[in-house]
Motif scaffolding. Structure first.
Motif, PDB file in Angstrom:
ATOM      1  N   VAL A 165       0.825  -1.211   0.000  1.00 42.04           N
ATOM      2  CA  VAL A 165       0.000   0.000   0.000  1.00 42.04           C
ATOM      3  C   VAL A 165       0.859   1.261   0.000  1.00 42.04           C
ATOM      4  O   VAL A 165       0.698   2.157  -0.831  1.00 42.04           O
ATOM      5  CB  VAL A 165      -0.950   0.017   1.215  1.00 42.04           C
ATOM      6  CG1 VAL A 165      -1.808   1.295   1.214  1.00 42.04           C
ATOM      7  CG2 VAL A 165      -1.843  -1.218   1.213  1.00 42.04           C
ATOM      8  N   MET A 166       1.814   1.326   0.940  1.00 42.90           N
ATOM      9  CA  MET A 166       2.597   2.546   1.115  1.00 42.90           C
ATOM     10  C   MET A 166       3.700   2.682   0.076  1.00 42.90           C
ATOM     11  O   MET A 166       4.060   3.795  -0.306  1.00 42.90           O
ATOM     12  CB  MET A 166       3.218   2.547   2.518  1.00 42.90           C
ATOM     13  CG  MET A 166       3.730   3.913   2.960  1.00 42.90           C
ATOM     14  SD  MET A 166       2.385   5.087   3.143  1.00 42.90           S
ATOM     15  CE  MET A 166       3.308   6.574   3.517  1.00 42.90           C
ATOM     16  N   HIS A 167       4.260   1.572  -0.397  1.00 45.53           N
ATOM     17  CA  HIS A 167       5.359   1.601  -1.363  1.00 45.53           C
ATOM     18  C   HIS A 167       6.488   2.505  -0.875  1.00 45.53           C
ATOM     19  O   HIS A 167       6.812   3.535  -1.484  1.00 45.53           O
ATOM     20  CB  HIS A 167       4.870   2.081  -2.738  1.00 45.53           C
ATOM     21  CG  HIS A 167       3.777   1.237  -3.308  1.00 45.53           C
ATOM     22  ND1 HIS A 167       3.963  -0.070  -3.702  1.00 45.53           N
ATOM     23  CD2 HIS A 167       2.456   1.522  -3.527  1.00 45.53           C
ATOM     24  CE1 HIS A 167       2.821  -0.564  -4.157  1.00 45.53           C
ATOM     25  NE2 HIS A 167       1.890   0.373  -4.049  1.00 45.53           N
ATOM     26  N   LEU A 168       7.091   2.133   0.258  1.00 44.47           N
ATOM     27  CA  LEU A 168       8.109   2.977   0.890  1.00 44.47           C
ATOM     28  C   LEU A 168       9.286   3.267  -0.030  1.00 44.47           C
ATOM     29  O   LEU A 168       9.915   4.329   0.060  1.00 44.47           O
ATOM     30  CB  LEU A 168       8.599   2.309   2.178  1.00 44.47           C
ATOM     31  CG  LEU A 168       7.572   2.223   3.321  1.00 44.47           C
ATOM     32  CD1 LEU A 168       8.179   1.511   4.516  1.00 44.47           C
ATOM     33  CD2 LEU A 168       7.096   3.617   3.720  1.00 44.47           C
ATOM     34  N   PRO A 220       0.041  15.221  -2.743  1.00 42.72           N
ATOM     35  CA  PRO A 220      -1.322  14.657  -2.832  1.00 42.72           C
ATOM     36  C   PRO A 220      -1.320  13.133  -2.892  1.00 42.72           C
ATOM     37  O   PRO A 220      -2.203  12.483  -2.335  1.00 42.72           O
ATOM     38  CB  PRO A 220      -1.869  15.269  -4.131  1.00 42.72           C
ATOM     39  CG  PRO A 220      -1.086  16.518  -4.318  1.00 42.72           C
ATOM     40  CD  PRO A 220       0.285  16.199  -3.814  1.00 42.72           C
ATOM     41  N   ARG A 221      -0.312  12.569  -3.589  1.00 41.55           N
ATOM     42  CA  ARG A 221      -0.241  11.117  -3.703  1.00 41.55           C
ATOM     43  C   ARG A 221       0.051  10.481  -2.343  1.00 41.55           C
ATOM     44  O   ARG A 221      -0.543   9.465  -1.970  1.00 41.55           O
ATOM     45  CB  ARG A 221       0.857  10.744  -4.689  1.00 41.55           C
ATOM     46  CG  ARG A 221       0.942   9.264  -5.007  1.00 41.55           C
ATOM     47  CD  ARG A 221      -0.291   8.759  -5.704  1.00 41.55           C
ATOM     48  NE  ARG A 221      -0.128   7.386  -6.140  1.00 41.55           N
ATOM     49  CZ  ARG A 221      -1.122   6.644  -6.610  1.00 41.55           C
ATOM     50  NH1 ARG A 221      -2.355   7.149  -6.690  1.00 41.55           N
ATOM     51  NH2 ARG A 221      -0.898   5.414  -7.009  1.00 41.55           N
ATOM     52  N   TYR A 275      -2.165   7.899  -0.042  1.00 38.65           N
ATOM     53  CA  TYR A 275      -1.675   6.686   0.621  1.00 38.65           C
ATOM     54  C   TYR A 275      -2.117   6.642   2.085  1.00 38.65           C
ATOM     55  O   TYR A 275      -2.586   5.619   2.590  1.00 38.65           O
ATOM     56  CB  TYR A 275      -0.145   6.642   0.565  1.00 38.65           C
ATOM     57  CG  TYR A 275       0.428   6.242  -0.770  1.00 38.65           C
ATOM     58  CD1 TYR A 275      -0.281   5.429  -1.646  1.00 38.65           C
ATOM     59  CD2 TYR A 275       1.699   6.668  -1.145  1.00 38.65           C
ATOM     60  CE1 TYR A 275       0.257   5.065  -2.874  1.00 38.65           C
ATOM     61  CE2 TYR A 275       2.252   6.311  -2.359  1.00 38.65           C
ATOM     62  CZ  TYR A 275       1.519   5.512  -3.226  1.00 38.65           C
ATOM     63  OH  TYR A 275       2.060   5.156  -4.432  1.00 38.65           O
ATOM     64  N   LEU A 276      -1.950   7.772   2.779  1.00 35.49           N
ATOM     65  CA  LEU A 276      -2.268   7.829   4.210  1.00 35.49           C
ATOM     66  C   LEU A 276      -3.753   7.595   4.455  1.00 35.49           C
ATOM     67  O   LEU A 276      -4.130   6.912   5.412  1.00 35.49           O
ATOM     68  CB  LEU A 276      -1.840   9.178   4.790  1.00 35.49           C
ATOM     69  CG  LEU A 276      -0.329   9.441   4.829  1.00 35.49           C
ATOM     70  CD1 LEU A 276      -0.035  10.849   5.342  1.00 35.49           C
ATOM     71  CD2 LEU A 276       0.372   8.403   5.709  1.00 35.49           C
ATOM     72  N   LYS A 330      -5.352   4.479   6.646  1.00 34.35           N
ATOM     73  CA  LYS A 330      -6.262   4.651   7.777  1.00 34.35           C
ATOM     74  C   LYS A 330      -7.497   3.766   7.637  1.00 34.35           C
ATOM     75  O   LYS A 330      -7.922   3.108   8.591  1.00 34.35           O
ATOM     76  CB  LYS A 330      -6.687   6.118   7.891  1.00 34.35           C
ATOM     77  CG  LYS A 330      -5.592   7.046   8.398  1.00 34.35           C
ATOM     78  CD  LYS A 330      -6.100   8.467   8.494  1.00 34.35           C
ATOM     79  CE  LYS A 330      -5.009   9.404   8.977  1.00 34.35           C
ATOM     80  NZ  LYS A 330      -5.495  10.816   9.064  1.00 34.35           N
ATOM     81  N   VAL A 331      -8.049   3.737   6.431  1.00 35.71           N
ATOM     82  CA  VAL A 331      -9.248   2.925   6.199  1.00 35.71           C
ATOM     83  C   VAL A 331      -8.932   1.439   6.367  1.00 35.71           C
ATOM     84  O   VAL A 331      -9.672   0.693   7.022  1.00 35.71           O
ATOM     85  CB  VAL A 331      -9.811   3.206   4.788  1.00 35.71           C
ATOM     86  CG1 VAL A 331     -10.952   2.239   4.476  1.00 35.71           C
ATOM     87  CG2 VAL A 331     -10.294   4.640   4.684  1.00 35.71           C
ATOM     88  N   ILE A 332      -7.822   1.021   5.766  1.00 30.70           N
ATOM     89  CA  ILE A 332      -7.440  -0.394   5.852  1.00 30.70           C
ATOM     90  C   ILE A 332      -7.205  -0.805   7.303  1.00 30.70           C
ATOM     91  O   ILE A 332      -7.672  -1.857   7.756  1.00 30.70           O
ATOM     92  CB  ILE A 332      -6.187  -0.664   4.998  1.00 30.70           C
ATOM     93  CG1 ILE A 332      -6.517  -0.510   3.518  1.00 30.70           C
ATOM     94  CG2 ILE A 332      -5.632  -2.062   5.278  1.00 30.70           C
ATOM     95  CD1 ILE A 332      -5.312  -0.653   2.605  1.00 30.70           C
TER      96      ILE A 332
END
Length: 372
Positions: A113-116, A125-126, A130-131, A135-137
């Motif tokens: 998800v985060m693709h660090l 914005p991207r 991600y954030l 939060k939802v997940i």
């Protein structure tokens, strides 16, 4: 109503028709599960009862698979397969399911998800997107994890709860029993028959100084054979209680204790009296192969099998003295894994571990590895 049992098969479970259809070699062995299935389907569908005719016709129809295609077996066979499968699933209770799932969730978020690795090149914005997704997940996954962990923790409590001892029997040498109990012992036919079966006492002729075998036995016969073992399971509870009271300190005279139990629960019972007192342990666990007939599901693969062994080894470690010896019989398939497991779980003990490696085909000793 059709009743089924879940137990090991015996030769008596072959029906006459099924035995005739089996090969000569197979007919001399207990039927395998597939043979029992086929025989049960044949016998049930052959029932001649007008009341059950419509029901049996429906059961005889081909089973429809999940993809909509008809199977090569009947609906009845499908139900029987499902019934037996429920009794062969391997269930393991996770010690910390909540912690495990949360760690997996964090790993999933970081990698999927985060693709660090790409976050430095992303726009603000991207990153904000991600954030928001994270939060939802986390909110949804957290509730699911809490629910699953609650179920698993409840099962863990049930498993660790102390179990009832359903039966206790004592095997006591005749020579340790006060003679006042001899009349009741010689009058017990079940005990006499067991001695005949195990010790062949019916072949004892006797002489001028020694009493011969008789039915019923005599107290003099018991006096002449003090090493015969009296099993209190053949007597009523009242007799067993009086006998134990008459002998005094029974714990001090007990040479050994035998548990007939699921091994994890037996180890839990042992902890109260044997903690830190056991100097030697010999275990012969399932080999994770299909070569031996043992009262365990013999199809555990590496991770599940090691989980089974880990739980028992940790329990066993609570019983060990300061300088114990552990003997462990195993085959090539799991030898390295069990050695590493023992080293990790019993690393705090000064001990000698001897692994006896058995050849899976012949069941004979192949070599010995010693770890200290």
């Amino acid at each position: 109503m059709i009743r089924f049992e879940y137990r090991p098969a015996t030769l008596a479970d072959w029906s006459e028709t099924a035995r005739e259809q089996a090969t000569e070699a197979a007919g001399k062995k207990p039927p395998v599960q597939k043979a029992l299935h086929d025989d049960a389907v044949r016998r049930i569908l052959a029932i001649d009862d007008p009341i059950l005719k419509h029901w049996l016709m429906e059961l005889a129809q081909p089973h429809i698979k999940a993809n909509g295609e008809p199977a090569e077996y009947s609906r009845l066979a499908a139900h029987l397969n499902r019934y037996t499968a429920k009794n062969t699933f391997d269930y393991f209770i996770h010690k910390d399911l909540g912690g495990f799932l949360r760690r997996e969730l964090d790993f999933y978020i970081k990698t999927e998800v985060m693709h660090l690795d790409d976050i430095e090149s992303e726009t603000a914005p991207r990153v904000e997107q991600y954030l928001s997704k994270i939060k939802v997940i986390r909110q949804i996954a957290g509730k699911i994890i809490d629910f699953l962990a609650q179920l698993e923790n409840f099962q863990k409590k049930l498993w660790l709860k102390k179990k009832f001892v359903t039966e206790t029997s004592w095997c006591i040498r005749v020579g340790c029993i006060p003679e006042a109990f001899y009349p009741a012992i010689v009058a017990n036919d079940q005990q006499r028959e067991e001695w005949v079966r195990l010790n062949a006492i019916d072949e004892i002729q006797g002489d001028l100084l020694t009493a011969a075998y008789s039915e019923p036995l005599t107290p003099e016969f018991l006096i002449a054979h003090p090493t015969l073992m009296v099993d209190t399971r053949h007597f009523g509870d009242g007799f067993a209680h009086q006998l134990l009271e008459g002998m005094g300190n029974i714990d001090g005279q007990t040479d050994g204790v035998l548990f007939h139990s699921e091994n994890f629960q037996a180890l839990s019972v042992m902890e109260s009296k044997l903690s830190g007192k056991v100097e030697c342990i010999y275990i012969d666990p399932p080999y994770n192969t299909g070569d031996s007939e043992i009262p365990y599901k013999n199809t555990y693969l590496h991770s599940s099998w090691l989980t089974l062994m880990e739980n028992r080894l940790i329990k066993s470690s609570n019983l060990l003295s300061d300088d114990p010896v552990l003997f462990l019989a195993i085959d090539d398939f799991e030898m390295a894994n069990i050695a590493n497991l023992v080293d990790s779980e019993l690393s705090g003990f000064r001990r000698e571990m001897i692994i006896v490696n058995h050849h899976p085909q012949g069941g004979t000793s192949k070599d010995i590895g010693s770890y200290s």
